[in-house]
Every structure is written in C-alpha cells, then in structure tokens.
Design an enzyme around this catalytic site. Sequence first.
Site, PDB file in Angstrom:
ATOM      1  N   ARG A  29     -62.387  86.111   3.235  1.00 42.99           N
ATOM      2  CA  ARG A  29     -61.176  85.356   3.614  1.00 42.99           C
ATOM      3  C   ARG A  29     -59.881  86.102   3.297  1.00 42.99           C
ATOM      4  NH1 ARG A  29     -61.847  79.255   3.780  1.00 42.99           N
ATOM      5  NH2 ARG A  29     -64.067  79.042   4.001  1.00 42.99           N
ATOM      6  N   ASP A  51     -37.064  81.167  -7.254  1.00 48.82           N
ATOM      7  CA  ASP A  51     -36.012  80.339  -6.653  1.00 48.82           C
ATOM      8  C   ASP A  51     -35.515  79.315  -7.668  1.00 48.82           C
ATOM      9  OD1 ASP A  51     -38.859  79.585  -5.331  1.00 48.82           O
ATOM     10  OD2 ASP A  51     -37.804  77.766  -5.919  1.00 48.82           O
ATOM     11  N   GLU A  99     -44.673  75.282 -10.308  1.00 55.85           N
ATOM     12  CA  GLU A  99     -45.585  76.172  -9.568  1.00 55.85           C
ATOM     13  C   GLU A  99     -46.763  75.319  -9.110  1.00 55.85           C
ATOM     14  OE1 GLU A  99     -48.792  77.653 -11.322  1.00 55.85           O
ATOM     15  OE2 GLU A  99     -48.437  75.710 -12.287  1.00 55.85           O
ATOM     16  N   GLY A 136     -51.159  84.952  -6.731  1.00 59.09           N
ATOM     17  CA  GLY A 136     -51.538  84.048  -5.651  1.00 59.09           C
ATOM     18  C   GLY A 136     -51.819  84.811  -4.362  1.00 59.09           C
ATOM     19  N   GLY A 156     -47.726  84.651 -11.189  1.00 57.17           N
ATOM     20  CA  GLY A 156     -47.238  83.985  -9.989  1.00 57.17           C
ATOM     21  C   GLY A 156     -45.731  83.883  -9.937  1.00 57.17           C
ATOM     22  N   SER A 157     -45.285  83.057  -9.000  1.00 54.65           N
ATOM     23  CA  SER A 157     -43.850  82.809  -8.891  1.00 54.65           C
ATOM     24  C   SER A 157     -43.594  81.338  -9.180  1.00 54.65           C
ATOM     25  CB  SER A 157     -43.346  83.181  -7.494  1.00 54.65           C
ATOM     26  OG  SER A 157     -43.997  82.383  -6.544  1.00 54.65           O
ATOM     27  N   ARG A 205     -50.058  90.919  -2.923  1.00 52.28           N
ATOM     28  CA  ARG A 205     -49.585  91.302  -4.261  1.00 52.28           C
ATOM     29  C   ARG A 205     -50.730  91.920  -5.074  1.00 52.28           C
ATOM     30  NH1 ARG A 205     -46.623  86.881  -7.224  1.00 52.28           N
ATOM     31  NH2 ARG A 205     -45.496  86.782  -5.281  1.00 52.28           N
ATOM     32  N   ARG A 208     -52.992  84.471 -14.824  1.00 55.51           N
ATOM     33  CA  ARG A 208     -52.337  84.264 -13.531  1.00 55.51           C
ATOM     34  C   ARG A 208     -50.962  84.908 -13.574  1.00 55.51           C
ATOM     35  NH1 ARG A 208     -49.941  81.781  -9.333  1.00 55.51           N
ATOM     36  NH2 ARG A 208     -48.310  80.264  -9.761  1.00 55.51           N
ATOM     37  N   ARG A 234     -40.307  89.160  -3.242  1.00 56.16           N
ATOM     38  CA  ARG A 234     -41.281  88.556  -4.160  1.00 56.16           C
ATOM     39  C   ARG A 234     -42.488  89.458  -4.327  1.00 56.16           C
ATOM     40  NH1 ARG A 234     -39.827  83.487  -2.117  1.00 56.16           N
ATOM     41  NH2 ARG A 234     -41.526  83.323  -0.648  1.00 56.16           N
TER      42      ARG A 234
HETATM   43  N1  HPA Z   1     -42.180  74.644  -5.960  1.00 55.45           N
HETATM   44  C1  HPA Z   1     -43.477  74.805  -6.200  1.00 55.45           C
HETATM   45  N2  HPA Z   1     -44.031  75.992  -6.413  1.00 55.45           N
HETATM   46  C2  HPA Z   1     -43.234  77.057  -6.374  1.00 55.45           C
HETATM   47  C3  HPA Z   1     -41.875  76.954  -6.129  1.00 55.45           C
HETATM   48  C4  HPA Z   1     -41.322  75.680  -5.922  1.00 55.45           C
HETATM   49  O1  HPA Z   1     -40.105  75.515  -5.695  1.00 55.45           O
HETATM   50  N3  HPA Z   1     -41.358  78.205  -6.154  1.00 55.45           N
HETATM   51  C5  HPA Z   1     -42.379  79.034  -6.405  1.00 55.45           C
HETATM   52  N4  HPA Z   1     -43.518  78.362  -6.546  1.00 55.45           N
END
Ligand code: HPA
Length: 235
Positions: free
Chosen positions: A43, A204, A179, A20, A89-90, A24, A87, A217
């Site tokens: 951008r 998280d 996500e 994202g 991501g987190s 990163r 992808r 992160r």
């Molecule tokens: N909510 C939505 N997207 C996310 C979250 C979350 O808590 N953590 C990382 N991406």
Amino acid sequence: MTPHIEAQKGEIAPTVIMPGDPLRAKYIAENYLENVKLVSKVRNIYAYTGVYKGHTITVMASGMGIPSIGIYSYELYHEYNVQNIIRVGSCGTYTKDLNLYDVVLVNSCYSESSYLKVQSNLDDNELKSSQDLNLYITQAADKNNIPLTITKAYCTDVFYKKEDNYEEIKDKYGCLVCEMESFGLFANAKLLNKRATCLLTVSDSLITKEETTSEEREKSFNNMIKLALETAILL
Ligand code: HPA
C-alpha cells in the site's frame, strides 16, 4: 509477513522510527541511513531498514489516523518483535508559546477515540508515552542542543470539524497541541507491554493561522528526525 507488511522476520530492527507520511520515511532513509534496504512497500507504506552511526534502525510510515497506526504498530510489535516505536509527526498548536517548527515531546495524550475501549475494554481517555523512552529523548535533546517542549497532546479522529472547540480542549484537558495517531500507538504499547513515544514538529498554529506547505513539512523536520535517531542509538 503480515497482512500489511511484507518484510521477512529479522528485516525489521527492534527500534522503529515512524513518520505518518511514506515520503517522509523515504526522505529519512535516503538522507540519514546507510546500507538502506526497502523491506516493505505494501500500500506504499514504505519501511526501510538501514544503519545510523553503527546501529540498525527501521523507519516505517504509519499512514494517517489512529486506525492506520493501530494496524502497523500492532504488527510491528506482535509479529516482528519490535520493542520501541518513536512516532515522528506533525501537529497543530493551541498556544502562542509554540512556533512553527518547534519540537514537542508528547508525555501523554487525551482522545475521544473508542480505540482503547474496543481493543481492551478500557474506559480511559488518556494514555501516557513510555517514561523510559522519554528519559532517553531528553538526554539526546540535551546532548545535541535540540530545544524540546514536553506537553500533552489532543489526539483527534476528526481533522475537519463543524466547529473547532480547541479552547475547550486546551482548558479542560491541558492539551497544547493536536495530532491524530498517538492514542492508537500508546494503546498498542500498553496492550503488548512495549515502549512507545511521540515527537512532533509544529506544522500549523490554530492561534496565528500560520501553516507550512506539504513540501516544507516533508523536508524541514530535521531537528526532530535527528533527535529520534540520536535517541534510537541510546536504546
Ligand atoms: N489537527 C490535527 N492533526 C494535525 C493538525 C491539526 O491541526 N496539524 C497537524 N496534525
């Protein structure tokens, strides 16, 4: 060139790894790729093409949310002949069985988003990732001893809700992580007959309320990045 990507045709590889966060993307390019070229920075959505273990790969940021990944992944597939987008991501987790920094493979996602309806006039709220790509990912995970949990994700448009209904999302739809991008990516892959999947690192927990800092992160998702790159060289 497209409205949002300034790379020339041919400067983007058939496989794109897509975090994202633009920083990163920069981190991955600087730490994992050789002969790196910055091919787009419109951008500040950086795209780098470079070489990993002899294979040319592009790493490009998606920005946050379904509309943003919807634009970039569409242009990559449609204008640059990209075949595979992974992808990286987190995610937040809804289960105590997942810990911070665990790596998750999204085999399907549920979303309330109108993206698929507006795009393709389809009413589905669930989309699958590419089962082909997922097979390569599980092979690469085995080979590199990277523990992987395969699950369904909740892809939300709203990070800050008035009241978080995560128990309901978990019980009703079976989503163990949340996500904000997979649904848009999978919808584009479906429309354009391309391949997409999504790896996530837990950042998280909605159960324990633990969370990582943005600096952690950015830097500490190395297992997931390695897994995406080791998969990319199998394609
Ligand atoms: N909510 C939505 N997207 C996310 C979250 C979350 O808590 N953590 C990382 N991406």
